[in-house]
Design a protein around this motif. Structure first.
Motif, PDB file in Angstrom:
ATOM      1  N   TRP A 110       0.824  -1.201   0.000  1.00 21.79           N
ATOM      2  CA  TRP A 110       0.000   0.000   0.000  1.00 21.79           C
ATOM      3  C   TRP A 110       0.854   1.245   0.000  1.00 21.79           C
ATOM      4  N   LEU A 111       0.278   2.269  -0.616  1.00 20.86           N
ATOM      5  CA  LEU A 111       0.914   3.567  -0.789  1.00 20.86           C
ATOM      6  C   LEU A 111       0.063   4.604  -0.082  1.00 20.86           C
ATOM      7  N   GLU A 112       0.727   5.400   0.757  1.00 19.35           N
ATOM      8  CA  GLU A 112       0.041   6.457   1.497  1.00 19.35           C
ATOM      9  C   GLU A 112       0.803   7.770   1.339  1.00 19.35           C
ATOM     10  N   GLY A 113       0.106   8.865   1.584  1.00 19.86           N
ATOM     11  CA  GLY A 113       0.758  10.165   1.675  1.00 19.86           C
ATOM     12  C   GLY A 113       1.135  10.802   0.355  1.00 19.86           C
ATOM     13  N   VAL A 114       0.455  10.422  -0.709  1.00 16.51           N
ATOM     14  CA  VAL A 114       0.739  11.036  -2.004  1.00 16.51           C
ATOM     15  C   VAL A 114      -0.584  11.304  -2.725  1.00 16.51           C
ATOM     16  N   PRO A 115      -0.750  12.511  -3.273  1.00 12.20           N
ATOM     17  CA  PRO A 115      -1.987  12.796  -4.008  1.00 12.20           C
ATOM     18  C   PRO A 115      -2.076  11.943  -5.271  1.00 12.20           C
ATOM     19  N   PRO A 116      -3.274  11.482  -5.639  1.00 11.44           N
ATOM     20  CA  PRO A 116      -3.421  10.597  -6.793  1.00 11.44           C
ATOM     21  C   PRO A 116      -2.856  11.182  -8.087  1.00 11.44           C
ATOM     22  N   GLU A 117      -2.964  12.472  -8.275  1.00  9.67           N
ATOM     23  CA  GLU A 117      -2.475  13.081  -9.519  1.00  9.67           C
ATOM     24  C   GLU A 117      -0.950  13.051  -9.630  1.00  9.67           C
ATOM     25  N   GLU A 118      -0.267  12.762  -8.539  1.00  9.17           N
ATOM     26  CA  GLU A 118       1.197  12.672  -8.548  1.00  9.17           C
ATOM     27  C   GLU A 118       1.706  11.307  -9.007  1.00  9.17           C
ATOM     28  N   VAL A 119       0.854  10.280  -8.940  1.00  8.17           N
ATOM     29  CA  VAL A 119       1.293   8.913  -9.239  1.00  8.17           C
ATOM     30  C   VAL A 119       1.119   8.628 -10.728  1.00  8.17           C
ATOM     31  N   LYS A 120       2.228   8.300 -11.381  1.00  7.57           N
ATOM     32  CA  LYS A 120       2.206   7.979 -12.807  1.00  7.57           C
ATOM     33  C   LYS A 120       2.048   6.478 -13.044  1.00  7.57           C
ATOM     34  N   ALA A 121       2.707   5.653 -12.233  1.00  8.91           N
ATOM     35  CA  ALA A 121       2.616   4.197 -12.388  1.00  8.91           C
ATOM     36  C   ALA A 121       3.193   3.523 -11.148  1.00  8.91           C
ATOM     37  N   VAL A 122       2.813   2.258 -10.967  1.00 10.03           N
ATOM     38  CA  VAL A 122       3.328   1.435  -9.872  1.00 10.03           C
ATOM     39  C   VAL A 122       3.815   0.128 -10.482  1.00 10.03           C
ATOM     40  N   GLU A 123       5.070  -0.243 -10.161  1.00  6.86           N
ATOM     41  CA  GLU A 123       5.617  -1.502 -10.657  1.00  6.86           C
ATOM     42  C   GLU A 123       5.866  -2.451  -9.494  1.00  6.86           C
ATOM     43  N   LEU A 124       5.427  -3.683  -9.677  1.00  7.12           N
ATOM     44  CA  LEU A 124       5.647  -4.744  -8.694  1.00  7.12           C
ATOM     45  C   LEU A 124       6.537  -5.793  -9.340  1.00  7.12           C
ATOM     46  N   SER A 125       7.618  -6.153  -8.662  1.00  9.23           N
ATOM     47  CA  SER A 125       8.524  -7.198  -9.152  1.00  9.23           C
ATOM     48  C   SER A 125       8.784  -8.199  -8.045  1.00  9.23           C
ATOM     49  N   ILE A 126       8.816  -9.460  -8.404  1.00 12.36           N
ATOM     50  CA  ILE A 126       9.314 -10.502  -7.511  1.00 12.36           C
ATOM     51  C   ILE A 126      10.549 -11.023  -8.227  1.00 12.36           C
ATOM     52  N   LEU A 127      11.691 -10.870  -7.574  1.00 20.11           N
ATOM     53  CA  LEU A 127      12.950 -11.070  -8.260  1.00 20.11           C
ATOM     54  C   LEU A 127      14.001 -11.655  -7.333  1.00 20.11           C
ATOM     55  N   TRP A 128      15.105 -12.060  -7.946  1.00 20.77           N
ATOM     56  CA  TRP A 128      16.261 -12.480  -7.174  1.00 20.77           C
ATOM     57  C   TRP A 128      17.481 -11.760  -7.730  1.00 20.77           C
ATOM     58  N   TYR A 129      18.459 -11.553  -6.859  1.00 22.19           N
ATOM     59  CA  TYR A 129      19.714 -10.937  -7.281  1.00 22.19           C
ATOM     60  C   TYR A 129      20.837 -11.458  -6.400  1.00 22.19           C
ATOM     61  N   THR A 130      22.050 -11.294  -6.893  1.00 22.23           N
ATOM     62  CA  THR A 130      23.204 -11.724  -6.118  1.00 22.23           C
ATOM     63  C   THR A 130      23.867 -10.522  -5.469  1.00 22.23           C
ATOM     64  N   GLU A 131      24.476 -10.773  -4.334  1.00 21.27           N
ATOM     65  CA  GLU A 131      25.300  -9.781  -3.635  1.00 21.27           C
ATOM     66  C   GLU A 131      26.631 -10.446  -3.342  1.00 21.27           C
ATOM     67  N   GLY A 132      27.688  -9.689  -3.358  1.00 22.90           N
ATOM     68  CA  GLY A 132      28.993 -10.241  -3.017  1.00 22.90           C
ATOM     69  C   GLY A 132      30.029  -9.900  -4.057  1.00 22.90           C
ATOM     70  N   LYS A 133      31.049 -10.739  -4.126  1.00 25.00           N
ATOM     71  CA  LYS A 133      32.154 -10.505  -5.051  1.00 25.00           C
ATOM     72  C   LYS A 133      31.754 -10.897  -6.464  1.00 25.00           C
ATOM     73  N   GLY A 134      32.404 -10.273  -7.417  1.00 24.52           N
ATOM     74  CA  GLY A 134      32.151 -10.599  -8.815  1.00 24.52           C
ATOM     75  C   GLY A 134      30.975  -9.824  -9.369  1.00 24.52           C
ATOM     76  N   GLU A 135      30.579 -10.206 -10.573  1.00 24.84           N
ATOM     77  CA  GLU A 135      29.445  -9.548 -11.220  1.00 24.84           C
ATOM     78  C   GLU A 135      28.156  -9.864 -10.490  1.00 24.84           C
ATOM     79  N   GLU A 136      27.296  -8.872 -10.406  1.00 25.71           N
ATOM     80  CA  GLU A 136      25.994  -9.104  -9.789  1.00 25.71           C
ATOM     81  C   GLU A 136      25.004  -9.539 -10.860  1.00 25.71           C
ATOM     82  N   ASP A 137      24.203 -10.541 -10.532  1.00 23.73           N
ATOM     83  CA  ASP A 137      23.157 -11.022 -11.426  1.00 23.73           C
ATOM     84  C   ASP A 137      21.807 -10.607 -10.862  1.00 23.73           C
ATOM     85  N   LEU A 138      20.834 -10.460 -11.737  1.00 26.62           N
ATOM     86  CA  LEU A 138      19.474 -10.129 -11.341  1.00 26.62           C
ATOM     87  C   LEU A 138      18.538 -10.761 -12.356  1.00 26.62           C
ATOM     88  N   ALA A 139      17.452 -11.347 -11.860  1.00 31.04           N
ATOM     89  CA  ALA A 139      16.426 -11.892 -12.749  1.00 31.04           C
ATOM     90  C   ALA A 139      15.056 -11.640 -12.129  1.00 31.04           C
TER      91      ALA A 139
END
Length: 134
Positions: free
Chosen positions: A29-58
């Motif tokens: 949920w989103l609170e504290g913002v007038p409706p005319e200010e909101v352009k879009a909402v994106e929802l992602s369920i994702l995984w990513y790596t943290e640590g040494k080397g290249e980071e991956d994300l899917a």
């Protein structure tokens, strides 16, 4: 003083560890913002790596909504989600790399501003490598 936008994510489950192939569902949920200010909402369920080397994300699940797609109640905009989780990659807390699963909600506001919130969860129950305390 203007109200600051607040974004909250909740899962419909006890705890934050999920079995591969199970269903992850929740709300945001989103609170504290007038409706005319909101352009879009994106929802992602994702995984990513943290640590040494290249980071991956899917991205496992993605949806882009407008406020018209959300429910309005008690001064907040409410969105819900549900998806069957994959069988891999499993969450992992390694010495060199970590695999992190998360629900991420990004709200695009007028003027190019964004509000982002992320809630981490675990997929599977892979133990920590030897020498790491959890």
């Amino acid at each position: 003083m203007p109200i600051q936008p607040r974004l909250t994510i909740r899962l419909h489950a006890e705890g934050r560890t999920f079995a591969p192939g199970s269903t992850l569902c929740g709300q945001y949920w989103l609170e504290g913002v007038p409706p005319e200010e909101v352009k879009a909402v994106e929802l992602s369920i994702l995984w990513y790596t943290e640590g040494k080397g290249e980071e991956d994300l899917a991205v496992h699940f993605f949806r882009r909504d407008s406020l018209a797609d959300l429910r309005h109640s008690a001064g907040r905009w409410i969105g819900s989600f549900a998806t069957r989780l994959p069988h891999s990659p499993l969450s992992y807390q390694g010495l060199i790399v970590k695999i992190v699963w998360a629900v991420r909600v990004r709200v695009f506001l007028a003027g190019g501003k964004q509000v982002v919130e992320e809630l981490r969860f675990r997929l599977g129950s892979v133990g920590a490598p030897k020498g790491i305390l959890q």
